[in-house]
Scaffold this active site. Structure first.
Site, PDB file in Angstrom:
ATOM      1  N   SER A 134      54.511  48.954  18.904  1.00 23.30           N
ATOM      2  CA  SER A 134      54.614  49.427  20.275  1.00 23.30           C
ATOM      3  C   SER A 134      55.203  48.383  21.213  1.00 23.30           C
ATOM      4  CB  SER A 134      53.221  49.815  20.783  1.00 23.30           C
ATOM      5  OG  SER A 134      53.211  50.105  22.159  1.00 23.30           O
ATOM      6  N   TYR A 158      45.238  47.040  22.586  1.00 27.07           N
ATOM      7  CA  TYR A 158      46.087  47.890  21.746  1.00 27.07           C
ATOM      8  C   TYR A 158      47.311  47.120  21.264  1.00 27.07           C
ATOM      9  CZ  TYR A 158      49.409  51.711  20.731  1.00 27.07           C
ATOM     10  OH  TYR A 158      50.334  52.540  20.153  1.00 27.07           O
ATOM     11  N   LYS A 162      48.346  46.005  17.422  1.00 25.88           N
ATOM     12  CA  LYS A 162      49.630  46.360  16.822  1.00 25.88           C
ATOM     13  C   LYS A 162      50.367  45.107  16.341  1.00 25.88           C
ATOM     14  CE  LYS A 162      50.038  50.891  17.137  1.00 25.88           C
ATOM     15  NZ  LYS A 162      50.258  51.762  15.955  1.00 25.88           N
TER      16      LYS A 162
END
Length: 335
Positions: A134, A158, A162
């Site tokens: 991402s 997050y 990732k």
């Protein structure tokens, strides 16, 4: 030892067996990818795996639809049998949810990726593994213009999960356990269906909801810039990553694809005046704190050299949603 299995995969596509698993196969990207694989006959068997049983898919080859936890080794062993050639790892807890529940994000986004690596080790041959990373794995915010060798400095859990997954997959590739490629996806617009728990959910909502005749809120200013991509181009990137020659990647298994930089104001201006009036400014400091750290400009020279297609302009993205997903979204939401 870095392995490339592109030649083997291309040979299989030309007449051999091709077994593919999509983790996150009930999500909208997983479904679109599966539909393309079915339409083009790129597999001889397909497994769709998610937290809930994915809906059946019409295909000219067998399709298994399984439910399970991506961090559960037993569930993954069923989803990734020894004959698997390609694994698409799309399963994740999205940004705001991972920020709100640290343990959940770690379990799904990090421990889940570790479990996928372990499951891949049970394959008869090291499989190609395409991982959706991402833009959130980078920091720098609105002023950043990132080249391909930019350091990942995520400003949210997050993104950190990732980035950690990317490193683990890179090392697994170095060891010859699998053949990984991580695509650092821009914010995907326009997502069909309903708003979700992603901090970037508003980016689709400010286009989708007005087209549905619904009002929605805008948590950031109109001068806020974003790096975006459409579902159509993301599926093209996933297909390319699944079958390309990965030997030019060497040790670096992460790719910044050629997304599009747009401002919120430009997105709103692409709507009709009636649609635009349905978007109401309601600042949200929590959302702004998460997305505000994401860069909006990437040079993406390496991805272009590797054959990843360019994202088209914003009007084409909106036209694609109207053609591909608007009617289904209306039906799904009983509008």
């Amino acid at each position: 030892m870095v392995h490339d299995h592109g030649a083997m995969l291309r040979d299989k596509t030309n007449g051999g067996e091709m077994h593919i698993t999509i983790l996150g196969g009930a999500g909208f990207l997983g479904r679109k990818l599966a539909a393309r694989l079915a339409a083009e006959g790129r597999a001889t068997s397909l497994t769709l795996f998610d937290m809930v049983v994915p809906a059946p898919l019409a295909a000219p080859f067998p399709v298994r639809c399984l439910a399970g936890d991506v961090a559960d080794p037993a569930a993954l062993a069923a989803a990734i049998p020894p004959e698997t050639d390609i694994i698409y790892h799309l399963a994740a807890v999205v940004s705001a949810a991972a920020e709100a529940d640290f343990d959940l994000g770690l379990r799904v986004n990090l421990q889940g990726t570790l479990a996928v690596i372990q499951a891949a080790r049970g394959c008869a041959r090291p499989p190609r593994l395409v991982f959706t990373s991402s833009v959130a794995s980078f920091g720098g915010g609105q002023s950043a213009i990132l080249d391909d060798d930019a350091r990942q400095m995520p400003a949210n859990s997050y993104g950190a999960q990732k980035a950690a997954g990317e490193l683990l997959l890179q090392d697994a590739s170095r060891r010859g356990l699998l053949d990984a490629l991580s695509i650092r996806l821009p914010t995907v617009i326009i997502r069909p269906g309903r708003p979700n728990a992603a901090a970037s959910s508003f980016v689709s909502a400010i286009l989708r909801e007005p087209m549905l005749g619904l009002e929605t809120t805008l948590p950031v200013g109109e001068d806020f810039a974003l790096w975006v991509s459409s579902p159509r181009i993301v599926v093209e990137w996933l297909l390319h990553a699944g079958f390309m020659d990965t030997s030019p990647l060497g040790m670096d298994r992460g790719v910044n694809p050629p997304g599009l930089t747009v401002t919120v104001g430009e997105m709103l201006d692409a709507l009709s005046p009636v649609e635009r009036a349905r978007v109401k400014a309601v600042p949200d400091a929590n959302v702004a704190a998460i997305v505000g750290g994401w860069p909006a400009r990437f040079l993406s020279r390496r991805a272009r050299a590797l054959g990843f297609a360019e994202q088209s302009h914003l009007p084409a993205i909106i036209a694609a949603f109207r053609e591909d997903d608007l009617a289904a979204t209306r039906a799904d939401r009983a509008l």
